[in-house]
Design a protein around this motif. Structure first.
Motif, PDB file in Angstrom:
ATOM      1  N   GLY A 108      28.055   4.145 -21.878  1.00 49.23           N
ATOM      2  CA  GLY A 108      27.839   2.764 -21.458  1.00 49.23           C
ATOM      3  C   GLY A 108      26.849   2.694 -20.316  1.00 49.23           C
ATOM      4  O   GLY A 108      26.663   3.653 -19.559  1.00 49.23           O
ATOM      5  N   ALA A 109      26.193   1.523 -20.174  1.00 54.88           N
ATOM      6  CA  ALA A 109      25.171   1.367 -19.139  1.00 54.88           C
ATOM      7  C   ALA A 109      25.745   1.515 -17.736  1.00 54.88           C
ATOM      8  O   ALA A 109      25.052   1.902 -16.804  1.00 54.88           O
ATOM      9  N   GLY A 110      27.042   1.224 -17.565  1.00 56.79           N
ATOM     10  CA  GLY A 110      27.644   1.307 -16.244  1.00 56.79           C
ATOM     11  C   GLY A 110      27.960   2.723 -15.807  1.00 56.79           C
ATOM     12  O   GLY A 110      28.179   2.988 -14.627  1.00 56.79           O
ATOM     13  N   GLU A 111      28.003   3.669 -16.761  1.00 60.03           N
ATOM     14  CA  GLU A 111      28.301   5.063 -16.432  1.00 60.03           C
ATOM     15  C   GLU A 111      27.009   5.786 -16.088  1.00 60.03           C
ATOM     16  O   GLU A 111      26.430   6.487 -16.915  1.00 60.03           O
ATOM     17  N   LYS A 112      26.559   5.626 -14.859  1.00 62.12           N
ATOM     18  CA  LYS A 112      25.228   6.067 -14.473  1.00 62.12           C
ATOM     19  C   LYS A 112      25.042   7.573 -14.619  1.00 62.12           C
ATOM     20  O   LYS A 112      24.031   8.030 -15.165  1.00 62.12           O
ATOM     21  N   SER A 113      25.981   8.367 -14.138  1.00 61.32           N
ATOM     22  CA  SER A 113      25.833   9.815 -14.212  1.00 61.32           C
ATOM     23  C   SER A 113      25.834  10.304 -15.658  1.00 61.32           C
ATOM     24  O   SER A 113      25.073  11.211 -16.025  1.00 61.32           O
ATOM     25  N   LYS A 114      26.680   9.688 -16.504  1.00 62.28           N
ATOM     26  CA  LYS A 114      26.719  10.076 -17.915  1.00 62.28           C
ATOM     27  C   LYS A 114      25.426   9.670 -18.636  1.00 62.28           C
ATOM     28  O   LYS A 114      24.941  10.390 -19.511  1.00 62.28           O
ATOM     29  N   VAL A 115      24.897   8.502 -18.268  1.00 60.06           N
ATOM     30  CA  VAL A 115      23.633   8.059 -18.869  1.00 60.06           C
ATOM     31  C   VAL A 115      22.508   9.033 -18.525  1.00 60.06           C
ATOM     32  O   VAL A 115      21.710   9.408 -19.384  1.00 60.06           O
ATOM     33  N   ALA A 116      22.438   9.458 -17.260  1.00 59.49           N
ATOM     34  CA  ALA A 116      21.391  10.397 -16.836  1.00 59.49           C
ATOM     35  C   ALA A 116      21.505  11.716 -17.583  1.00 59.49           C
ATOM     36  O   ALA A 116      20.512  12.281 -18.047  1.00 59.49           O
ATOM     37  N   SER A 117      22.741  12.226 -17.717  1.00 59.87           N
ATOM     38  CA  SER A 117      22.951  13.490 -18.431  1.00 59.87           C
ATOM     39  C   SER A 117      22.602  13.350 -19.910  1.00 59.87           C
ATOM     40  O   SER A 117      21.947  14.223 -20.498  1.00 59.87           O
ATOM     41  N   TRP A 118      23.031  12.232 -20.508  1.00 61.28           N
ATOM     42  CA  TRP A 118      22.718  11.984 -21.914  1.00 61.28           C
ATOM     43  C   TRP A 118      21.216  11.867 -22.146  1.00 61.28           C
ATOM     44  O   TRP A 118      20.671  12.444 -23.099  1.00 61.28           O
TER      45      TRP A 118
END
Length: 596
Positions: A108-118
């Motif tokens: 999700g867009a709110g999960e910043k660290s997960k978005v960066a890793s993805w």
């Protein structure tokens, strides 16, 4: 029959082409796989096409790419040694990218660290697969594919940079990269090497400007390009001997106060963020940004809407000065309304001018920073545009009234000139500014209001919808005032009986000229707020603009003999009334004591 007559010319051109091919020497500097024409232009050889799609070109960075049909023909001739590559080998890479966008691993867009890793994983996966696909079929030196989400171009190099200074240019989705051949070829690798250039249409919504490590809370930063990736293989050579040149097409036109940043996706420990390390801005205009980088990675352009630092001294001057101006303009308007001895056409014009300036200054003081609601801010900007234009239009009418009155000095108040002015001054004074603002709003309504101020935007020259009419009015009034002074000079020397009238007219002309200078000088200083003198000009602009109302009241009220006499009569009658009241009171109190 004209056909036979063309044969000698065609034969001459063919023989000239053969000679040029044999010599392989061009009198002009052309890229590889191109010939020189007439010592001026370059044209690609048979089987090659210009990356710009032009038959003749002079651009020094243009290159000639092998056409797909030519590459396919070569592959068919060598079919006994290698398999024929499919025309859409990169389709597999596109499918991999689209599957990564649509599967359940997308955070999700709110999960910043997960978005960066993805995002880091996606970028590396697509780059690796694009390079692997290009190297799997080295016969097809150039491969391209694009759709609405991604565009990929790959190039395979097999000649170990036989030409010195050779530069490869790859283009996808109106973005491009220029890289030196020596950085593509890897000396410790036997066999072909490849470069891949990828443009992503949809990644920017996920790894947006919130991942910028230098984001300033005062500046509004947004991603203003597609995310692009450049990689070489089979070994990932990150550092380069010479910088690569990256060209980006903007998603939105660059605003006038926008500041561009060239950034790359800095991956650390599986995470990532936008960083400026090793990325440098070369050139930027409204539609494109050109950067260079000392390394390969994924890149983008960030745009920051820089906010102007508020000077506390200027803020104090503005509030105090405009507060004083509002008081003086209110007193001037009341004077023009109540003082019967000065009421005429000129006074009516002064009254309308003071009302327009009062409303403009009041709106400026209370609402110029109300940018939270865009529609409201646009309405405030339109109202300010109208009120300031109306002020200058009434100044133009004042100049016209002076000129017409100077032509008829013997009938100052009751002439046809006065009737003409009274008939047309209100439609012109309030109608012309309304027409200008209406046309501006219809053509460019989105340019009313800026992120920092409820005023006209500087983009696309929209500010000239205000400055243009103002400059015209100032120039016309200067000409009118010079003509009036010339007329008065002639009258003064020829008509002694009218000396007092002429002197009054001359004084009024000088006052109006001074008023034009003060009001016009303000906006002229506003235009000059650029370069190293911008700070000084800002102070002068603020001081003069803040004192307009005080100047207006000083010139037309305090320095007027008739107004001073009127003030004196009011003061005198008031003091007499107070004296009479006191004497009456004391007289009434003394009578009982006398009776005692």
């Amino acid at each position: 029959m004209r056909g036979p007559s063309l044969l000698p010319g065609l034969c001459f051109l063919l023989s000239l082409s053969e000679v040029m091919d044999q010599r392989s020497i061009a009198p002009c500097k052309c890229p590889p796989n191109a010939d020189c024409v007439n010592g001026t232009y370059c044209t690609c050889k048979h089987g090659y096409t210009s990356v710009y799609g032009k038959e003749l070109f002079t651009f020094p960075l243009a290159t000639c790419e092998e056409t797909t049909s030519s590459a396919t023909t070569k592959g068919m001739e060598d079919v006994s040694r290698s398999p024929v590559p499919e025309p859409s080998q990169l389709q597999h890479v596109v499918e991999i990218f689209e599957s990564l966008l649509t599967n359940n691993t997308l955070p999700g867009a709110g999960e910043k660290s997960k978005v960066a890793s993805w995002a880091t994983n996606v970028l590396q996966t697509v780059e690796s697969n694009a390079l692997e696909t290009a190297l799997k079929f080295p016969e097809q030196k150039i491969q391209k594919i694009h759709n609405s989400t991604v565009a990929i171009e790959t190039r395979v190099v097999t000649d170990n940079c036989s030409e010195e200074g050779k530069i490869f240019s790859l283009n996808t989705h109106m973005n491009s990269v220029d890289i030196h051949c020596n950085d593509v070829v890897q000396e410790n690798i036997q066999g072909p090497t490849a470069i891949a250039f990828i443009s992503y249409s949809s990644l920017g919504t996920l790894i947006n400007a919130t991942f910028f490590e230098e984001a300033n809370e005062k500046d509004r930063v947004y991603l203003n390009s597609q995310v692009v990736s450049a990689a070489i293989g089979p070994q990932r050579n990150i550092s380069l001997s010479k910088s690569v040149i990256l060209s980006f097409q903007h998603v939105k036109r660059k605003p006038s106060r926008g500041k561009a940043f060239c950034v790359y996706w800095k991956s650390t420990g599986g995470h990532g963020q936008w960083s400026r390390d090793g990325c440098f801005l070369i050139q930027v205009n409204k539609s494109h940004t050109i950067c260079n980088s000392t390394h390969l990675s994924s890149f983008a352009v960030l745009m920051a809407l820089t906010s102007q630092e508020k000077d506390p001294v200027l803020a104090v001057i503005t509030y105090v000065g405009l507060g004083l101006s509002l008081l003086c303009l209110l007193l001037a308007a009341l004077t023009f309304l109540l003082c019967k001895t000065i009421q005429n056409t000129s006074t009516s014009i002064h009254l309308q001018l003071s009302i327009c300036l009062f409303l403009a200054h009041l709106l400026f003081l209370t609402a110029i920073d109300r940018t939270e609601i865009k529609v409201l801010c646009a309405m405030i900007a339109g109202a300010l545009h109208y009120l300031y234009l109306a002020s200058f239009t009434w100044m133009l009418l004042e100049g016209l009234n002076l000129f017409l009155t100077a032509r008829n000095l013997t009938v100052v108040n009751y002439s046809s000139v006065s009737r003409f002015m009274k008939k047309f001054m209100f439609p012109v004074g309030y109608g012309v500014p309304a027409i200008i603002v209406a046309i501006s709003a219809v053509i460019k309504s989105d340019l009313y209001g800026t992120p920092d101020r409820c005023w006209l935007s500087l983009d696309q020259g929209f500010i000239w919808s205000f400055l243009g009419p103002v400059c015209v009015i100032i120039c016309v009034n200067l000409v009118i005032f010079l003509l009036v002074l010339w007329i008065l000079k002639r009258k003064l020397s020829s008509l002694n009986s009218e000396v007092s009238t002429i002197q009054n007219m001359r004084m009024l002309t000088l006052k109006t000229t001074a008023q034009l200078f003060i009001l016009g000088c303000t906006w002229f200083l506003g235009i000059l707020q650029v370069g190293p003198a911008a700070h000084v000009m800002a102070y002068l602009f603020t001081i003069i603009n803040s004192l307009q109302g005080f100047f207006f009241f000083l010139v037309y009220c305090l320095l007027s003999q008739q107004v001073r006499k009127w003030f004196g009569e009011i003061t005198k009658s008031k003091s007499e009334s107070e004296t009479y009241t006191l004497s009456t009171k004391f007289g009434a109190d003394s009578k009982p004591s006398e009776s005692k």
